[in-house]
Design a protein around this motif. Sequence first.
Motif, PDB file in Angstrom:
ATOM      1  N   ARG A 167       1.166  -1.097  -0.080  1.00 19.24           N
ATOM      2  CA  ARG A 167      -0.017  -0.037   0.130  1.00 19.24           C
ATOM      3  C   ARG A 167       0.935   1.478  -0.018  1.00 19.24           C
ATOM      4  O   ARG A 167       0.616   2.188  -0.675  1.00 19.24           O
ATOM      5  CB  ARG A 167      -0.858  -0.014   1.301  1.00 19.24           C
ATOM      6  N   ARG A 168       1.936   1.266   0.732  1.00 14.83           N
ATOM      7  CA  ARG A 168       2.808   2.393   0.890  1.00 14.83           C
ATOM      8  C   ARG A 168       3.463   2.579  -0.610  1.00 14.83           C
ATOM      9  O   ARG A 168       3.610   3.767  -1.066  1.00 14.83           O
ATOM     10  CB  ARG A 168       3.961   2.402   1.808  1.00 14.83           C
ATOM     11  N   VAL A 169       3.856   1.777  -1.210  1.00 13.81           N
ATOM     12  CA  VAL A 169       4.368   1.679  -2.447  1.00 13.81           C
ATOM     13  C   VAL A 169       3.596   2.265  -3.580  1.00 13.81           C
ATOM     14  O   VAL A 169       3.827   3.029  -4.231  1.00 13.81           O
ATOM     15  CB  VAL A 169       5.255   0.233  -2.978  1.00 13.81           C
ATOM     16  N   ALA A 170       2.227   1.742  -3.494  1.00 14.71           N
ATOM     17  CA  ALA A 170       1.273   2.182  -4.379  1.00 14.71           C
ATOM     18  C   ALA A 170       0.877   3.587  -4.140  1.00 14.71           C
ATOM     19  O   ALA A 170       0.887   4.588  -5.197  1.00 14.71           O
ATOM     20  CB  ALA A 170      -0.008   1.441  -4.196  1.00 14.71           C
ATOM     21  N   ASP A 171       0.852   4.042  -2.979  1.00 11.50           N
ATOM     22  CA  ASP A 171       0.618   5.574  -2.353  1.00 11.50           C
ATOM     23  C   ASP A 171       1.754   6.259  -2.951  1.00 11.50           C
ATOM     24  O   ASP A 171       1.689   7.439  -3.296  1.00 11.50           O
ATOM     25  CB  ASP A 171       0.506   5.535  -1.073  1.00 11.50           C
ATOM     26  N   ALA A 172       2.870   5.897  -2.712  1.00  9.36           N
ATOM     27  CA  ALA A 172       4.089   6.798  -3.195  1.00  9.36           C
ATOM     28  C   ALA A 172       4.117   6.724  -4.758  1.00  9.36           C
ATOM     29  O   ALA A 172       4.412   7.952  -5.077  1.00  9.36           O
ATOM     30  CB  ALA A 172       5.368   6.008  -2.884  1.00  9.36           C
ATOM     31  N   VAL A 173       3.866   5.762  -5.385  1.00  8.74           N
ATOM     32  CA  VAL A 173       3.805   5.972  -6.975  1.00  8.74           C
ATOM     33  C   VAL A 173       2.673   6.779  -7.377  1.00  8.74           C
ATOM     34  O   VAL A 173       2.652   7.769  -8.200  1.00  8.74           O
ATOM     35  CB  VAL A 173       3.537   4.499  -7.580  1.00  8.74           C
ATOM     36  N   GLU A 174       1.468   6.641  -6.696  1.00  6.77           N
ATOM     37  CA  GLU A 174       0.412   7.718  -6.838  1.00  6.77           C
ATOM     38  C   GLU A 174       0.788   9.229  -6.522  1.00  6.77           C
ATOM     39  O   GLU A 174       0.496  10.044  -7.544  1.00  6.77           O
ATOM     40  CB  GLU A 174      -0.782   7.342  -6.007  1.00  6.77           C
ATOM     41  N   LEU A 175       1.526   9.424  -5.731  1.00  8.06           N
ATOM     42  CA  LEU A 175       2.026  10.832  -5.266  1.00  8.06           C
ATOM     43  C   LEU A 175       2.981  11.211  -6.330  1.00  8.06           C
ATOM     44  O   LEU A 175       2.984  12.208  -6.827  1.00  8.06           O
ATOM     45  CB  LEU A 175       2.795  10.689  -3.863  1.00  8.06           C
ATOM     46  N   LEU A 176       3.860  10.319  -6.867  1.00  4.76           N
ATOM     47  CA  LEU A 176       4.944  10.751  -7.928  1.00  4.76           C
ATOM     48  C   LEU A 176       4.030  11.017  -9.044  1.00  4.76           C
ATOM     49  O   LEU A 176       4.723  11.861  -9.771  1.00  4.76           O
ATOM     50  CB  LEU A 176       6.130   9.548  -8.171  1.00  4.76           C
ATOM     51  N   GLU A 177       3.015  10.255  -9.304  1.00  7.18           N
ATOM     52  CA  GLU A 177       2.416  10.477 -10.479  1.00  7.18           C
ATOM     53  C   GLU A 177       1.615  11.889 -10.553  1.00  7.18           C
ATOM     54  O   GLU A 177       1.666  12.520 -11.553  1.00  7.18           O
ATOM     55  CB  GLU A 177       1.452   9.440 -10.977  1.00  7.18           C
ATOM     56  N   ARG A 178       1.182  12.170  -9.321  1.00  2.56           N
ATOM     57  CA  ARG A 178       0.568  13.580  -9.224  1.00  2.56           C
ATOM     58  C   ARG A 178       1.595  14.529  -9.380  1.00  2.56           C
ATOM     59  O   ARG A 178       1.017  15.742  -9.915  1.00  2.56           O
ATOM     60  CB  ARG A 178       0.016  13.732  -7.824  1.00  2.56           C
ATOM     61  N   TYR A 179       2.865  14.557  -9.212  1.00  2.00           N
ATOM     62  CA  TYR A 179       3.755  15.528  -9.264  1.00  2.00           C
ATOM     63  C   TYR A 179       4.658  15.323 -10.741  1.00  2.00           C
ATOM     64  O   TYR A 179       5.420  15.870 -10.931  1.00  2.00           O
ATOM     65  CB  TYR A 179       4.664  15.554  -8.118  1.00  2.00           C
ATOM     66  N   ASP A 180       3.637  14.799 -11.531  1.00  2.00           N
ATOM     67  CA  ASP A 180       4.325  14.449 -13.074  1.00  2.00           C
ATOM     68  C   ASP A 180       5.537  13.713 -13.337  1.00  2.00           C
ATOM     69  O   ASP A 180       6.039  13.923 -14.455  1.00  2.00           O
ATOM     70  CB  ASP A 180       4.074  15.735 -13.613  1.00  2.00           C
ATOM     71  N   ALA A 181       5.961  12.893 -12.427  1.00  2.00           N
ATOM     72  CA  ALA A 181       6.968  12.083 -12.777  1.00  2.00           C
ATOM     73  C   ALA A 181       7.131  11.296 -13.955  1.00  2.00           C
ATOM     74  O   ALA A 181       8.073  11.179 -14.443  1.00  2.00           O
ATOM     75  CB  ALA A 181       7.307  11.295 -11.688  1.00  2.00           C
ATOM     76  N   ALA A 182       5.728  10.959 -14.267  1.00  2.00           N
ATOM     77  CA  ALA A 182       5.904  10.020 -15.606  1.00  2.00           C
ATOM     78  C   ALA A 182       5.862  10.898 -16.878  1.00  2.00           C
ATOM     79  O   ALA A 182       6.198  10.407 -17.926  1.00  2.00           O
ATOM     80  CB  ALA A 182       4.224   9.340 -15.654  1.00  2.00           C
ATOM     81  N   ALA A 183       5.831  12.345 -16.693  1.00  2.75           N
ATOM     82  CA  ALA A 183       5.960  13.138 -17.870  1.00  2.75           C
ATOM     83  C   ALA A 183       7.229  13.681 -18.098  1.00  2.75           C
ATOM     84  O   ALA A 183       7.728  14.237 -19.148  1.00  2.75           O
ATOM     85  CB  ALA A 183       5.093  14.263 -17.730  1.00  2.75           C
ATOM     86  N   ILE A 184       8.221  13.457 -16.948  1.00  2.11           N
ATOM     87  CA  ILE A 184       9.664  14.011 -17.152  1.00  2.11           C
ATOM     88  C   ILE A 184      10.712  12.916 -17.712  1.00  2.11           C
ATOM     89  O   ILE A 184      10.467  11.920 -17.290  1.00  2.11           O
ATOM     90  CB  ILE A 184      10.110  14.272 -15.698  1.00  2.11           C
ATOM     91  N   GLU A 185      11.068  13.323 -19.009  1.00  4.52           N
ATOM     92  CA  GLU A 185      12.211  12.576 -19.476  1.00  4.52           C
ATOM     93  C   GLU A 185      13.515  12.273 -18.639  1.00  4.52           C
ATOM     94  O   GLU A 185      13.822  13.186 -18.071  1.00  4.52           O
ATOM     95  CB  GLU A 185      12.473  13.141 -21.009  1.00  4.52           C
ATOM     96  N   HIS A 186      13.899  11.154 -18.863  1.00  2.93           N
ATOM     97  CA  HIS A 186      15.111  10.700 -17.902  1.00  2.93           C
ATOM     98  C   HIS A 186      15.711   9.684 -18.851  1.00  2.93           C
ATOM     99  O   HIS A 186      15.103   8.835 -19.678  1.00  2.93           O
ATOM    100  CB  HIS A 186      14.646  10.240 -16.649  1.00  2.93           C
ATOM    101  N   PRO A 187      17.299   9.454 -18.568  1.00  2.00           N
ATOM    102  CA  PRO A 187      17.792   8.487 -19.372  1.00  2.00           C
ATOM    103  C   PRO A 187      17.067   6.971 -19.097  1.00  2.00           C
ATOM    104  O   PRO A 187      16.817   6.803 -17.849  1.00  2.00           O
ATOM    105  CB  PRO A 187      19.062   8.285 -18.905  1.00  2.00           C
ATOM    106  N   GLY A 188      16.821   6.421 -19.894  1.00  2.00           N
ATOM    107  CA  GLY A 188      16.219   5.002 -20.012  1.00  2.00           C
ATOM    108  C   GLY A 188      14.788   5.284 -19.935  1.00  2.00           C
ATOM    109  O   GLY A 188      13.872   4.133 -19.534  1.00  2.00           O
ATOM    110  N   GLY A 189      13.921   6.319 -20.149  1.00  6.65           N
ATOM    111  CA  GLY A 189      12.696   6.545 -20.497  1.00  6.65           C
ATOM    112  C   GLY A 189      12.031   7.890 -19.612  1.00  6.65           C
ATOM    113  O   GLY A 189      12.465   8.846 -19.926  1.00  6.65           O
TER     114      GLY A 189
END
Length: 189
Positions: free
Chosen positions: A4-26
């Motif tokens: 649950r903590r991992v899922a909540d952390a991923v959700e938080l990272l998504e809210r802060y647009d981590a999936a939209a930021i380019e980074h080496p390897g994706g």
Amino acid sequence: MDARRVADAVELLERYDAAAIEHPGGTLLAHLIRVEERLARWGARPTVRLAGLCHAAYGTDGFPTALMPLGRRTELAGVIGAEAEELVYLYGACGRAASYPRLAEGAPMVDRFSADEFMPSWQQRRDFAELTAANELDLVFASAEFARRHGAGILALLTRFRPLLSEHAWRDRVTAESTVDSGVGLTVD
């Protein structure tokens, strides 16, 4: 570890647009997830794994894009726990040029946000070194370009960190030598 903590952390990272930021390897989010997964394979304790998942929340000396402002530290701590958030802060705050050369020797680290020196505990040093190894090795394995440009320096850094690293981290560092030598990225499971 608490899924649950991992899922909540991923959700938080998504809210802060981590999936939209380019980074080496994706994307940054993909990198953060891979770092957590590498730490899990190494048998890192849950606190270090959660910190690995969120290690770029405040930006780093090597990747200045911050997902969250420092004023949101309590929000992150509420999701991953206070100890994991402290490690995220330590990772983001580390002034690398001043701190990396002497980390394994027990010298003070430099906070790049405040310019203050501080003395992390032995456990914080070990956790920091392990997180650094997982982060940097992920980049070497995920991006041939990154491996070509920065691989030799990363291998040298992790050699200096050797007294602080787990055997699992060290084995991945040794495996990374062939990646750096060939200039070809690969995934190590």
